[in-house]
Design a protein around this motif. Structure first.
Motif, PDB file in Angstrom:
ATOM      1  N   THR A 148       0.849  -1.192   0.000  1.00 44.15           N
ATOM      2  CA  THR A 148       0.000   0.000   0.000  1.00 44.15           C
ATOM      3  C   THR A 148       0.883   1.239   0.000  1.00 44.15           C
ATOM      4  O   THR A 148       1.940   1.273   0.646  1.00 44.15           O
ATOM      5  CB  THR A 148      -0.926   0.046   1.228  1.00 44.15           C
ATOM      6  N   LEU A 149       0.450   2.256  -0.734  1.00 48.69           N
ATOM      7  CA  LEU A 149       1.222   3.487  -0.868  1.00 48.69           C
ATOM      8  C   LEU A 149       0.305   4.676  -0.649  1.00 48.69           C
ATOM      9  O   LEU A 149      -0.701   4.838  -1.344  1.00 48.69           O
ATOM     10  CB  LEU A 149       1.850   3.577  -2.262  1.00 48.69           C
ATOM     11  N   LEU A 150       0.656   5.517   0.320  1.00 51.04           N
ATOM     12  CA  LEU A 150      -0.106   6.733   0.585  1.00 51.04           C
ATOM     13  C   LEU A 150       0.405   7.845  -0.324  1.00 51.04           C
ATOM     14  O   LEU A 150       1.625   8.047  -0.448  1.00 51.04           O
ATOM     15  CB  LEU A 150       0.056   7.140   2.051  1.00 51.04           C
ATOM     16  N   VAL A 151      -0.514   8.539  -0.963  1.00 54.84           N
ATOM     17  CA  VAL A 151      -0.155   9.546  -1.956  1.00 54.84           C
ATOM     18  C   VAL A 151      -0.760  10.896  -1.562  1.00 54.84           C
ATOM     19  O   VAL A 151      -1.970  10.972  -1.309  1.00 54.84           O
ATOM     20  CB  VAL A 151      -0.660   9.132  -3.356  1.00 54.84           C
ATOM     21  N   PRO A 152       0.038  11.968  -1.494  1.00 54.68           N
ATOM     22  CA  PRO A 152      -0.510  13.294  -1.212  1.00 54.68           C
ATOM     23  C   PRO A 152      -1.410  13.761  -2.350  1.00 54.68           C
ATOM     24  O   PRO A 152      -1.457  13.129  -3.416  1.00 54.68           O
ATOM     25  CB  PRO A 152       0.738  14.169  -1.062  1.00 54.68           C
ATOM     26  N   PRO A 153      -2.130  14.868  -2.161  1.00 57.74           N
ATOM     27  CA  PRO A 153      -3.127  15.284  -3.154  1.00 57.74           C
ATOM     28  C   PRO A 153      -2.596  15.456  -4.568  1.00 57.74           C
ATOM     29  O   PRO A 153      -3.267  15.111  -5.536  1.00 57.74           O
ATOM     30  CB  PRO A 153      -3.654  16.610  -2.591  1.00 57.74           C
ATOM     31  N   VAL A 154      -1.390  16.003  -4.705  1.00 53.50           N
ATOM     32  CA  VAL A 154      -0.859  16.275  -6.044  1.00 53.50           C
ATOM     33  C   VAL A 154       0.605  15.854  -6.098  1.00 53.50           C
ATOM     34  O   VAL A 154       1.432  16.389  -5.356  1.00 53.50           O
ATOM     35  CB  VAL A 154      -0.976  17.760  -6.425  1.00 53.50           C
ATOM     36  N   LEU A 155       0.918  14.896  -6.968  1.00 51.20           N
ATOM     37  CA  LEU A 155       2.300  14.552  -7.302  1.00 51.20           C
ATOM     38  C   LEU A 155       2.432  14.631  -8.818  1.00 51.20           C
ATOM     39  O   LEU A 155       1.451  14.394  -9.532  1.00 51.20           O
ATOM     40  CB  LEU A 155       2.656  13.137  -6.835  1.00 51.20           C
ATOM     41  N   PRO A 156       3.616  14.961  -9.326  1.00 45.98           N
ATOM     42  CA  PRO A 156       3.785  14.893 -10.779  1.00 45.98           C
ATOM     43  C   PRO A 156       3.333  13.534 -11.303  1.00 45.98           C
ATOM     44  O   PRO A 156       3.669  12.488 -10.733  1.00 45.98           O
ATOM     45  CB  PRO A 156       5.296  15.113 -10.953  1.00 45.98           C
TER      46      PRO A 156
ATOM     47  N   LEU B 240       0.623  20.710  -1.590  1.00 42.67           N
ATOM     48  CA  LEU B 240      -0.149  19.616  -2.174  1.00 42.67           C
ATOM     49  C   LEU B 240       0.702  18.404  -2.537  1.00 42.67           C
ATOM     50  O   LEU B 240       0.195  17.285  -2.581  1.00 42.67           O
ATOM     51  CB  LEU B 240      -0.898  20.120  -3.409  1.00 42.67           C
ATOM     52  N   ASP B 241       2.003  18.610  -2.807  1.00 39.77           N
ATOM     53  CA  ASP B 241       2.847  17.454  -3.118  1.00 39.77           C
ATOM     54  C   ASP B 241       3.425  16.799  -1.869  1.00 39.77           C
ATOM     55  O   ASP B 241       4.213  15.855  -1.961  1.00 39.77           O
ATOM     56  CB  ASP B 241       3.978  17.853  -4.078  1.00 39.77           C
ATOM     57  N   GLN B 242       3.008  17.285  -0.688  1.00 36.03           N
ATOM     58  CA  GLN B 242       3.489  16.725   0.577  1.00 36.03           C
ATOM     59  C   GLN B 242       2.354  16.241   1.469  1.00 36.03           C
ATOM     60  O   GLN B 242       2.530  15.316   2.252  1.00 36.03           O
ATOM     61  CB  GLN B 242       4.302  17.790   1.339  1.00 36.03           C
ATOM     62  N   GLY B 243       1.195  16.853   1.345  1.00 39.69           N
ATOM     63  CA  GLY B 243       0.049  16.434   2.143  1.00 39.69           C
ATOM     64  C   GLY B 243       0.133  16.899   3.580  1.00 39.69           C
ATOM     65  O   GLY B 243       1.049  17.626   3.979  1.00 39.69           O
ATOM     66  N   ARG B 244      -0.836  16.469   4.344  1.00 36.77           N
ATOM     67  CA  ARG B 244      -0.895  16.858   5.750  1.00 36.77           C
ATOM     68  C   ARG B 244       0.278  16.272   6.539  1.00 36.77           C
ATOM     69  O   ARG B 244       0.832  15.248   6.187  1.00 36.77           O
ATOM     70  CB  ARG B 244      -2.226  16.398   6.362  1.00 36.77           C
ATOM     71  N   ARG B 245       0.606  16.944   7.641  1.00 36.20           N
ATOM     72  CA  ARG B 245       1.769  16.544   8.424  1.00 36.20           C
ATOM     73  C   ARG B 245       1.711  15.081   8.851  1.00 36.20           C
ATOM     74  O   ARG B 245       2.713  14.361   8.809  1.00 36.20           O
ATOM     75  CB  ARG B 245       1.888  17.451   9.652  1.00 36.20           C
ATOM     76  N   ARG B 246       0.560  14.600   9.250  1.00 34.17           N
ATOM     77  CA  ARG B 246       0.530  13.267   9.850  1.00 34.17           C
ATOM     78  C   ARG B 246       0.772  12.146   8.849  1.00 34.17           C
ATOM     79  O   ARG B 246       1.114  11.032   9.243  1.00 34.17           O
ATOM     80  CB  ARG B 246      -0.788  13.048  10.596  1.00 34.17           C
ATOM     81  N   ILE B 247       0.614  12.415   7.546  1.00 31.86           N
ATOM     82  CA  ILE B 247       0.847  11.320   6.599  1.00 31.86           C
ATOM     83  C   ILE B 247       2.327  11.000   6.465  1.00 31.86           C
ATOM     84  O   ILE B 247       2.681   9.943   5.931  1.00 31.86           O
ATOM     85  CB  ILE B 247       0.221  11.595   5.213  1.00 31.86           C
ATOM     86  N   THR B 248       3.204  11.894   6.926  1.00 29.50           N
ATOM     87  CA  THR B 248       4.645  11.595   6.915  1.00 29.50           C
ATOM     88  C   THR B 248       5.170  11.264   8.304  1.00 29.50           C
ATOM     89  O   THR B 248       6.361  11.012   8.463  1.00 29.50           O
ATOM     90  CB  THR B 248       5.438  12.779   6.340  1.00 29.50           C
ATOM     91  N   LEU B 249       4.310  11.262   9.309  1.00 26.60           N
ATOM     92  CA  LEU B 249       4.744  10.935  10.664  1.00 26.60           C
ATOM     93  C   LEU B 249       4.299   9.551  11.116  1.00 26.60           C
ATOM     94  O   LEU B 249       4.904   8.970  12.004  1.00 26.60           O
ATOM     95  CB  LEU B 249       4.203  11.982  11.656  1.00 26.60           C
ATOM     96  N   ILE B 250       3.234   9.022  10.504  1.00 25.50           N
ATOM     97  CA  ILE B 250       2.693   7.743  10.989  1.00 25.50           C
ATOM     98  C   ILE B 250       3.174   6.543  10.169  1.00 25.50           C
ATOM     99  O   ILE B 250       3.625   5.551  10.745  1.00 25.50           O
ATOM    100  CB  ILE B 250       1.159   7.806  11.060  1.00 25.50           C
ATOM    101  N   PRO B 251       3.094   6.562   8.833  1.00 24.53           N
ATOM    102  CA  PRO B 251       3.611   5.398   8.085  1.00 24.53           C
ATOM    103  C   PRO B 251       5.098   5.154   8.369  1.00 24.53           C
ATOM    104  O   PRO B 251       5.851   6.091   8.657  1.00 24.53           O
ATOM    105  CB  PRO B 251       3.373   5.795   6.620  1.00 24.53           C
ATOM    106  N   ASP B 252       5.516   3.906   8.272  1.00 27.67           N
ATOM    107  CA  ASP B 252       6.859   3.517   8.709  1.00 27.67           C
ATOM    108  C   ASP B 252       7.936   3.759   7.661  1.00 27.67           C
ATOM    109  O   ASP B 252       9.122   3.678   7.965  1.00 27.67           O
ATOM    110  CB  ASP B 252       6.849   2.029   9.095  1.00 27.67           C
TER     111      ASP B 252
END
Length: 226
Positions: A93-101, A152-164
């Motif tokens: 599974t891969l979490l994706v922020p709102p906008v990536l190239p 938008l290419d990074q998303g909310r703070r918690r999406i980079t703090l919780i996944p391993d």
């Protein structure tokens, strides 16, 4: 109830007399009313000790020193590199922020499920995600620090703090600065800024290092030459 009445004076939640506070503040205002403007800060110090042609190499060295995994690539090879890193990790599974190239994820492994950044996702659901891929706002060479600002290419703070597992793409050289003083004017202080120096790590009084307590256990940084 935030306050009580006693002897004709109201009190705030901390028990301080509101009347006394106002009298003290009034005295301070009177005392400084005719004071000259305070001088501005003197900033005649060097704002970096790093030559411009050393910033990217120094960033890579300091990131590696913090135990981040550093990769270098160019735009055509980026999708394949991201795909390989996810495959090596065994990510499903891969979490994706709102906008990536659009082309960044064209090389992802078959069967990988993409999960969009959604405010409704719970912390437990984020914890079950295998990996997240983001961009960044800036990277500081002298401190080996990545800065995310919830764009938008990074998303909310918690999406980079919780996944391993976090894969962060840094555009070189546009997003690399030598020092903190050079980074500050380029940042918006009203945004949610996350400063990352390596994977999450902490240690107890005996200096036993434990990773993954406050963020991802594995941080992979791709220095992308565009």
């Amino acid at each position: 109830m935030n306050g009580t009445e006693r002897d004709g004076q109201s009190r705030d939640g901390g028990g301080a007399s509101v009347g006394s506070r106002e009298r003290i503040l009034a005295r301070i205002r009177t005392a400084v009313a005719d004071a000259p403007e305070a001088p501005g800060p003197v900033r005649d110090y060097l704002d970096t000790h790093t030559p411009d042609d050393r910033t990217v190499d120094l960033l890579a060295e300091n990131l590696a020193d913090y135990r981040a995994l550093v990769h270098r690539t160019d735009t055509p090879e980026l999708p394949a590199l991201i795909g390989r890193l996810l495959a090596d990790r065994g990510a499903r599974t891969l979490l994706v922020p709102p906008v990536l190239p659009a082309d960044w994820l064209t090389g992802t492994p078959e069967g990988l499920t993409r999960i969009a950044d959604d405010p409704a996702i719970t912390a437990g659901e984020l914890d079950a995600v295998d990996s997240v891929v983001t961009g960044c706002a800036l990277a500081i060479a002298e401190t080996g620090t990545l800065i995310l600002d919830a764009a938008l290419d990074q998303g909310r703070r918690r999406i980079t703090l919780i996944p391993d597992h976090h894969i962060c793409v840094v555009r070189v050289p546009d997003q690399v600065v030598a020092s903190v003083p050079r980074a500050m004017p380029r940042l918006d202080p009203t945004r949610a800024l996350t400063w990352i120096s390596g994977p999450s790590a902490t240690s107890d009084i005996e200096l036993d290092r434990v990773e993954g307590v406050h963020g991802p256990r594995t941080l992979e940084v791709i220095l992308l030459t565009e």
